[in-house]
Motif scaffolding. Sequence first.
Motif, PDB file in Angstrom:
ATOM      1  N   GLU A  74     -27.966  36.439  70.562  1.00 40.25           N
ATOM      2  CA  GLU A  74     -29.062  36.461  71.507  1.00 40.25           C
ATOM      3  C   GLU A  74     -29.035  38.202  71.804  1.00 40.25           C
ATOM      4  OE1 GLU A  74     -27.382  34.513  75.004  1.00 40.25           O
ATOM      5  OE2 GLU A  74     -28.050  32.402  74.047  1.00 40.25           O
ATOM      6  N   ASP A  75     -27.731  38.521  71.869  1.00 39.13           N
ATOM      7  CA  ASP A  75     -28.047  40.254  71.944  1.00 39.13           C
ATOM      8  C   ASP A  75     -28.787  40.884  70.819  1.00 39.13           C
ATOM      9  OD1 ASP A  75     -26.932  39.996  74.463  1.00 39.13           O
ATOM     10  OD2 ASP A  75     -24.978  40.729  73.932  1.00 39.13           O
ATOM     11  N   GLU A  76     -28.540  40.266  69.651  1.00 36.21           N
ATOM     12  CA  GLU A  76     -29.090  41.096  68.490  1.00 36.21           C
ATOM     13  C   GLU A  76     -30.617  40.726  68.759  1.00 36.21           C
ATOM     14  OE1 GLU A  76     -28.248  43.006  66.322  1.00 36.21           O
ATOM     15  OE2 GLU A  76     -26.361  43.298  66.916  1.00 36.21           O
ATOM     16  N   LEU A  77     -31.053  39.440  69.179  1.00 40.63           N
ATOM     17  CA  LEU A  77     -32.413  39.169  69.230  1.00 40.63           C
ATOM     18  C   LEU A  77     -33.026  40.136  70.525  1.00 40.63           C
ATOM     19  CD1 LEU A  77     -32.431  35.230  68.860  1.00 40.63           C
ATOM     20  CD2 LEU A  77     -33.828  36.942  67.476  1.00 40.63           C
ATOM     21  N   LYS A  78     -32.384  40.164  71.356  1.00 42.39           N
ATOM     22  CA  LYS A  78     -32.990  40.993  72.504  1.00 42.39           C
ATOM     23  C   LYS A  78     -33.218  42.238  72.135  1.00 42.39           C
ATOM     24  CE  LYS A  78     -30.139  38.932  75.337  1.00 42.39           C
ATOM     25  NZ  LYS A  78     -29.373  38.684  76.823  1.00 42.39           N
ATOM     26  N   SER A  79     -32.410  43.053  71.153  1.00 41.39           N
ATOM     27  CA  SER A  79     -32.546  44.360  70.670  1.00 41.39           C
ATOM     28  C   SER A  79     -33.730  44.438  70.008  1.00 41.39           C
ATOM     29  CB  SER A  79     -31.488  44.710  70.121  1.00 41.39           C
ATOM     30  OG  SER A  79     -31.341  44.122  68.699  1.00 41.39           O
ATOM     31  N   CYS A  80     -34.298  43.544  69.442  1.00 38.57           N
ATOM     32  CA  CYS A  80     -35.554  43.612  68.729  1.00 38.57           C
ATOM     33  C   CYS A  80     -36.844  43.758  69.526  1.00 38.57           C
ATOM     34  CB  CYS A  80     -35.809  42.202  68.006  1.00 38.57           C
ATOM     35  SG  CYS A  80     -34.525  41.854  66.782  1.00 38.57           S
ATOM     36  N   THR A  81     -37.819  44.711  69.003  1.00 38.50           N
ATOM     37  CA  THR A  81     -38.918  44.967  69.580  1.00 38.50           C
ATOM     38  C   THR A  81     -39.829  43.875  69.914  1.00 38.50           C
ATOM     39  OG1 THR A  81     -39.012  47.023  68.256  1.00 38.50           O
ATOM     40  CG2 THR A  81     -41.050  46.314  69.381  1.00 38.50           C
ATOM     41  N   GLY A  82     -40.490  43.582  70.821  1.00 41.58           N
ATOM     42  CA  GLY A  82     -41.269  42.392  71.217  1.00 41.58           C
ATOM     43  C   GLY A  82     -40.437  41.313  71.829  1.00 41.58           C
ATOM     44  N   VAL A  83     -39.082  41.328  72.163  1.00 40.02           N
ATOM     45  CA  VAL A  83     -38.335  40.218  72.559  1.00 40.02           C
ATOM     46  C   VAL A  83     -37.785  40.604  73.971  1.00 40.02           C
ATOM     47  CG1 VAL A  83     -36.279  38.785  72.301  1.00 40.02           C
ATOM     48  CG2 VAL A  83     -37.636  39.469  70.330  1.00 40.02           C
ATOM     49  N   ALA A  84     -38.207  40.279  75.051  1.00 38.92           N
ATOM     50  CA  ALA A  84     -37.702  40.411  76.451  1.00 38.92           C
ATOM     51  C   ALA A  84     -36.407  39.414  76.557  1.00 38.92           C
ATOM     52  CB  ALA A  84     -38.750  39.977  77.464  1.00 38.92           C
ATOM     53  N   ASP A  85     -36.257  38.310  76.255  1.00 40.23           N
ATOM     54  CA  ASP A  85     -35.020  37.586  76.411  1.00 40.23           C
ATOM     55  C   ASP A  85     -34.821  36.533  75.227  1.00 40.23           C
ATOM     56  OD1 ASP A  85     -33.892  36.291  79.563  1.00 40.23           O
ATOM     57  OD2 ASP A  85     -32.763  36.729  77.547  1.00 40.23           O
ATOM     58  N   ALA A  86     -33.746  35.995  75.285  1.00 35.87           N
ATOM     59  CA  ALA A  86     -33.630  35.134  74.347  1.00 35.87           C
ATOM     60  C   ALA A  86     -32.192  34.304  74.404  1.00 35.87           C
ATOM     61  CB  ALA A  86     -33.036  35.794  72.870  1.00 35.87           C
ATOM     62  N   GLN A  87     -32.417  33.097  73.931  1.00 36.56           N
ATOM     63  CA  GLN A  87     -31.503  31.806  74.236  1.00 36.56           C
ATOM     64  C   GLN A  87     -31.150  31.139  72.998  1.00 36.56           C
ATOM     65  OE1 GLN A  87     -29.539  30.972  76.996  1.00 36.56           O
ATOM     66  NE2 GLN A  87     -30.079  32.818  77.969  1.00 36.56           N
ATOM     67  N   VAL A  88     -29.777  30.767  72.636  1.00 35.32           N
ATOM     68  CA  VAL A  88     -29.535  30.273  71.185  1.00 35.32           C
ATOM     69  C   VAL A  88     -28.702  28.877  71.471  1.00 35.32           C
ATOM     70  CG1 VAL A  88     -28.347  30.524  69.045  1.00 35.32           C
ATOM     71  CG2 VAL A  88     -29.622  32.622  70.167  1.00 35.32           C
ATOM     72  N   VAL A  89     -29.056  28.056  70.777  1.00 36.15           N
ATOM     73  CA  VAL A  89     -28.300  26.686  71.147  1.00 36.15           C
ATOM     74  C   VAL A  89     -27.974  26.051  69.670  1.00 36.15           C
ATOM     75  CG1 VAL A  89     -29.116  25.971  73.365  1.00 36.15           C
ATOM     76  CG2 VAL A  89     -30.242  25.435  71.363  1.00 36.15           C
ATOM     77  N   ALA A  90     -26.820  25.293  69.537  1.00 38.93           N
ATOM     78  CA  ALA A  90     -26.625  24.529  68.135  1.00 38.93           C
ATOM     79  C   ALA A  90     -27.133  23.163  68.240  1.00 38.93           C
ATOM     80  CB  ALA A  90     -25.208  24.629  67.993  1.00 38.93           C
ATOM     81  N   VAL A  91     -27.761  22.823  67.106  1.00 38.69           N
ATOM     82  CA  VAL A  91     -28.240  21.428  66.896  1.00 38.69           C
ATOM     83  C   VAL A  91     -27.725  20.984  65.581  1.00 38.69           C
ATOM     84  CG1 VAL A  91     -30.502  22.062  68.158  1.00 38.69           C
ATOM     85  CG2 VAL A  91     -30.356  22.493  65.612  1.00 38.69           C
ATOM     86  N   ASP A  92     -27.878  19.650  65.736  1.00 38.66           N
ATOM     87  CA  ASP A  92     -27.707  18.998  64.244  1.00 38.66           C
ATOM     88  C   ASP A  92     -28.968  18.699  63.333  1.00 38.66           C
ATOM     89  OD1 ASP A  92     -26.138  15.468  63.346  1.00 38.66           O
ATOM     90  OD2 ASP A  92     -26.766  17.219  62.004  1.00 38.66           O
ATOM     91  N   LEU A  93     -28.633  19.615  62.333  1.00 36.96           N
ATOM     92  CA  LEU A  93     -30.067  19.707  61.247  1.00 36.96           C
ATOM     93  C   LEU A  93     -29.717  19.295  60.119  1.00 36.96           C
ATOM     94  CD1 LEU A  93     -32.879  20.582  61.281  1.00 36.96           C
ATOM     95  CD2 LEU A  93     -31.988  22.751  60.312  1.00 36.96           C
ATOM     96  N   ARG A  94     -30.142  17.880  59.617  1.00 39.23           N
ATOM     97  CA  ARG A  94     -29.721  17.478  58.573  1.00 39.23           C
ATOM     98  C   ARG A  94     -28.305  17.168  58.215  1.00 39.23           C
ATOM     99  NH1 ARG A  94     -34.411  20.037  57.372  1.00 39.23           N
ATOM    100  NH2 ARG A  94     -33.545  21.904  56.471  1.00 39.23           N
ATOM    101  N   GLY A  95     -27.584  17.078  59.085  1.00 40.40           N
ATOM    102  CA  GLY A  95     -26.209  16.859  59.062  1.00 40.40           C
ATOM    103  C   GLY A  95     -25.174  17.903  59.103  1.00 40.40           C
ATOM    104  N   GLN A  96     -25.943  19.244  59.428  1.00 36.53           N
ATOM    105  CA  GLN A  96     -25.053  20.456  59.570  1.00 36.53           C
ATOM    106  C   GLN A  96     -25.392  21.179  60.967  1.00 36.53           C
ATOM    107  OE1 GLN A  96     -26.379  22.870  56.205  1.00 36.53           O
ATOM    108  NE2 GLN A  96     -24.749  22.170  55.088  1.00 36.53           N
ATOM    109  N   ALA A  97     -24.344  21.604  61.563  1.00 31.43           N
ATOM    110  CA  ALA A  97     -24.852  22.231  62.630  1.00 31.43           C
ATOM    111  C   ALA A  97     -25.377  23.877  62.557  1.00 31.43           C
ATOM    112  CB  ALA A  97     -23.164  22.581  63.622  1.00 31.43           C
ATOM    113  N   ARG A  98     -26.786  23.719  62.912  1.00 31.03           N
ATOM    114  CA  ARG A  98     -27.478  25.329  62.885  1.00 31.03           C
ATOM    115  C   ARG A  98     -27.738  25.506  64.262  1.00 31.03           C
ATOM    116  NH1 ARG A  98     -29.929  26.281  58.118  1.00 31.03           N
ATOM    117  NH2 ARG A  98     -30.142  28.284  59.086  1.00 31.03           N
TER     118      ARG A  98
END
Length: 459
Positions: free
Chosen positions: A368-392
């Motif tokens: 999230e901190d890396e995303l928030k350092s990007c131009t055009g990003v005010a805030d960010a949240q990251v979550v994990a999901v099961d994507l085709r049997g893999q945690a992404r």
Amino acid sequence: MSADAFSLQSLIRIETAADPAFVFDGTLFSRVEFSAKVEQTAAWLAAQGIGKGDVVAVWLVNRVEWLALLFAAARLGAVVAAVNTRYRSAEVAHLLRVSGAKLMVVEAAFRSIDFAAILAGITKDEVPALQRLAVVGADAIPAHWPCVRFDAFEKSYPPAQDDADLPVLLYTTSGTTKGPKLVAHSQRTLATHAASVARALQLDHRRHSLLAMLPFCGTFGIGFAAFQPGWRELAVEAEARGMKLFGLYGSSEVQALFSIGRTGDAFADRIEGGGWPMSPDAQVRVRDVETGELAPQGVSGEIEISAPSRFLGYFNNPAATHEAITADGFFRTGDIGRLRGDGSFVYETRAGDAMRLGGFLVAPGEIEDELKSCTGVADAQVVAVDLRGQARCVAFVIPAGDPPRQEALTAHLRERLAGYKVPARIYVVDAFPVTDSANGVKIQRARLRAMAMERIAAE
């Protein structure tokens, strides 16, 4: 028993142990040959100005130099900070800054990894303690720091002395802020745990060898760790093919293979994370997270552990160490589980929001901190999901002005973070789902995970 009995050197002094002690890429090293390389490396480190308490960052693939540096640091009372070869500039800079490493031993090149290019993304101001690089396989690489060649095996020097209770190895583990904390272990915690695992698994040094397929830069175990989606289905399939899997438990703080299931357990119990501690001197208890009292068997709560394999503390972070250790010396794991009442325990889930990605525990805040350092990003949240049997992981960003392009954000993250931390999807939203609580407004991370799965399904 003398402190020397708990040193790393004691692990290769067993007279009846089979030789060769190590095989790297088809090259055999006897115990005598490896011991000589350790002494040469210790002298080489001393010549580089490394002494008691100094930190050496090791950014290498699995090679004999990696182990020689660890054992040599132990001879000098120095500390090895293990750098994951999948790390990129932001992660390497954080580890070097927090550890205060004076020297980093680095590969000249390995497959598609451009170590020099990654180092070019780190400024000298970010890591003020780093004095020079030592390059394996070349005289130098393009870098901001002076380079020397790692030529330790070409010279011979007299031996140094051990101190089994000084920090000798730093593991990275998930943090709650931008980067991971550094878990410090001594020779005593490493060597005693190795002996406990060997006894518990009935390993005989005259007959058994270990195939180390996973990188030395992390703490890993051999077995079946139930932290990835689909693990129950995998266990059932393996059982049908005559392959018995055993649930286990471990962490950087108490080391991998802290506990494991037993052969005589029923299948459903055997595959659960947890099991019996490897060391007979280890203690596991569970604390009710609501009442703060110790929980009886069968009641879920936070797992607390006291064991000879317990870490010394978080390196250069006394506040985090104080928070993680109880007054009577138990490690607060941050994991939820329950006692079975027969000496074993069951790991159920992580108490916090840390994500298991690519086999590593990752704090959402790091991405999230890396995303928030990007131009055009005010805030960010990251979550994990099961994507085709893999945690992404999936990211949600609130734009600052015009919505940022996902391709640009992904490209930035690939430059700064290991590949397994780069979100599989990045979605732009106007606001995050929140709820009021006694401690203020909280992000509904469960709702974010549901949103992520809904959008992926729609695709």
